[in-house]
Design an enzyme around this catalytic site. Structure first.
Site, PDB file in Angstrom:
ATOM      1  N   HIS A 106       0.889  -1.164   0.000  1.00 28.13           N
ATOM      2  CA  HIS A 106       0.000   0.000   0.000  1.00 28.13           C
ATOM      3  C   HIS A 106       0.933   1.221   0.000  1.00 28.13           C
ATOM      4  O   HIS A 106       2.012   1.162   0.592  1.00 28.13           O
ATOM      5  CB  HIS A 106      -0.828   0.118   1.280  1.00 28.13           C
ATOM      6  N   ASP A 109       2.457   1.989   3.323  1.00 26.38           N
ATOM      7  CA  ASP A 109       3.333   0.990   3.943  1.00 26.38           C
ATOM      8  C   ASP A 109       4.775   1.390   3.657  1.00 26.38           C
ATOM      9  O   ASP A 109       5.673   1.131   4.458  1.00 26.38           O
ATOM     10  CB  ASP A 109       3.184  -0.410   3.309  1.00 26.38           C
TER      11      ASP A 109
HETATM   12  C1  XLS Z   1      -7.630  -6.796   4.203  1.00 23.10           C
HETATM   13  C2  XLS Z   1      -7.106  -6.983   2.863  1.00 23.10           C
HETATM   14  C3  XLS Z   1      -5.949  -6.078   2.496  1.00 23.10           C
HETATM   15  C4  XLS Z   1      -5.751  -6.036   1.010  1.00 23.10           C
HETATM   16  C5  XLS Z   1      -4.943  -4.908   0.504  1.00 23.10           C
HETATM   17  O1  XLS Z   1      -8.390  -7.616   4.727  1.00 23.10           O
HETATM   18  O2  XLS Z   1      -6.762  -8.315   2.703  1.00 23.10           O
HETATM   19  O3  XLS Z   1      -4.786  -6.455   3.157  1.00 23.10           O
HETATM   20  O4  XLS Z   1      -5.187  -7.228   0.554  1.00 23.10           O
HETATM   21  O5  XLS Z   1      -5.525  -3.683   0.770  1.00 23.10           O
END
Ligand code: XLS
Ligand code: NI
Ligand code: NI
Length: 441
Positions: A106, A109
């Protein structure tokens, strides 16, 4: 090649190698043999394993009942850009030591969000420049990028679905920055997970407008990326709930309908997450099958839930029987379209050794590899395929074939039914199918 920055974060751990199931070395793969060819492709090509930046480098184990427990030695610097570089060093050291080829992130991140969008954009761009160097030096690639449109309090009522246009516009700016970063890094795909795109109460929600706005938002993102040369796929990642009471991208079937309704079917596919499937009261393999049947099996977020708990525990996969069933769907679908297997999973809060992160990813990769080997053996050696096609043999000739080829009308169908009388009782043989799977484990 292991790429280590100025500082080595995972000391004492070298490259993780395949040693086979007889090995007692906990820091070795028992089943994941990257170069082994299964069903015409190497395991490395089948899976395209990826590390998730958020869990592996940012998640220190906080939960609603207590703070983080893991003292990560990276991102300790107070300067956000220095901290981001440390994190990138740790990320690439980890990915290369694991022998994986991919990572996912993200926007925030990578580097902490700043006070303004302009400042955040600068931070992301500077971090991206550093990541680009690390990618060039290591050969590690970006499986997908995404924007975090759910953590900041401004998104408490949603991002693209927010009732306030100003928030939608803010989210638009963030997606543009994340898309630019993804494209700059040669990202192969871009993901939309609808974190808070849903509702907490239908009483205060205009569902139709919210969903149409998400559609518009996604078409804008697609048009922008295509205009700028992005060739990859967009993925929607279905999830039924959490953090919202109800999320619009509930499951594969719902998301596929949304994709078609919004005219996104040429650019969008699905990223299926195991624990999201089980939250939707489906199996992982069910979600894969629905996506595959629509030609939209794009990518996988690998993890698992807990049978006794009803939330997204994001544990590392370890159930190879379930994974074998999923890999049957995977192999029959011809694999993933553009995506890979991203470990969207975290070590438990009380797993506090840095080594645990390696053990978790090794176990996850081995679970998928073992599942693939089982599924391949079932397809190649067992009567499974034969039994399955025999079950539907009545549609391959005669009137059954006419039916499938749309040559019958209801009158003709009814006439055949009348003439044939009471149909024969034919067993579904479920236990036999189950036994065959078990036999190849
Ligand atoms: C949350 C999601 C998230 C996505 C990316 O439950 O899995 O981690 O994969 O935003
Ligand atoms: Ni998830
Ligand atoms: Ni996910």
């Amino acid at each position: 090649m292991v790429l280590i920055g100025d500082k080595e974060y995972f000391k004492g751990i070298g490259e993780i190698k395949y040693e086979g199931r007889e090995s007692d070395n906990p820091l070795a793969f028992k089943f994941y043999n990257p170069e082994q060819v299964v069903a015409g492709k190497t395991m490395r090509e089948h899976f395209k394993f990826a590390m998730a930046y958020w869990h592996t480098l940012c998640g220190t184990g906080g939960d609603p009942f207590g703070p983080g427990t893991k003292a990560f030695p990276w991102s300790t610097a107070t300067d956000p850009l220095v901290a981001a570089k440390e994190k990138a060093d740790a990320a690439f050291e980890f990915v290369t030591k694991m022998g994986f080829d991919y990572y996912c992130f993200h926007d925030f991140d990578l580097v902490d969000e700043a006070g303004t969008l302009a400042e955040s954009e600068k931070r992301v761009q500077q971090t991206v420049a550093y990541l680009k160097e690390k990618m060039n030096a290591s050969g590690v690639k970006l499986l997908w990028g995404t924007a975090n449109l759910f953590s900041n309090p401004r998104y408490m009522n949603g991002a693209a679905s927010n009732p306030n246009f100003d928030v939608v516009a803010h989210a638009g700016a963030q997606v543009k920055i994340a898309l630019d970063a993804t494209m700059e890094l040669g990202g192969e795909n871009y993901v939309f997970w609808g974190g808070r795109e849903g509702y907490m109460s239908l009483l205060n929600t205009n569902m139709k407008l919210e969903q149409d706005n998400i559609g518009r938002f996604m078409r804008m993102a697609r048009d922008y990326a295509r205009k700028n040369g992005f060739k990859g796929s967009f993925f929607i990642e279905p999830k039924p709930m959490e953090p919202s009471k109800h999320q619009y991208d509930f499951d594969s079937a719902t998301s596929i309908n949304f994709i078609r309704e919004q005219g996104l079917e040429n650019d969008f596919k699905l990223n299926i997450e195991v624990n999201h499937a089980t939250l939707a009261q489906h199996t992982f393999q069910h979600e894969l099958q629905v996506a595959a049947d629509a030609g939209m099996l794009g990518s996988i977020d690998a993890n698992r839930g807990d049978y006794q708990n009803g939330w997204d525990t994001d544990q590392f996969p370890n159930n190879f029987l379930e994974t074998a069933e999923a890999m049957l769907v995977f192999l029959k679908a011809g694999g993933l379209q553009g995506g890979g297997v991203n470990f969207d999973a975290k070590t438990r809060r009380n797993s506090t050794d840095l080594e645990d992160i390696f053990l978790a990813h090794i176990g996850g990769a081995d679970t998928f590899a073992r599942g693939l080997l089982i599924a391949d053996a079932v397809m190649q050696k067992s009567p499974y395929e034969d039994l399955l096609s025999k079950r539907y043999a009545s549609f391959t000739s005669g009137k059954g074939a006419d039916f499938v080829n749309n040559k019958l009308d209801l009158e003709t169908l009814a006439k055949i039914g009348m003439e044939k009388g009471e149909p024969q009782t034919i067993s579904g043989k479920q236990e036999l199918f189950e036994n065959i799977l078990n036999q190849y484990i």
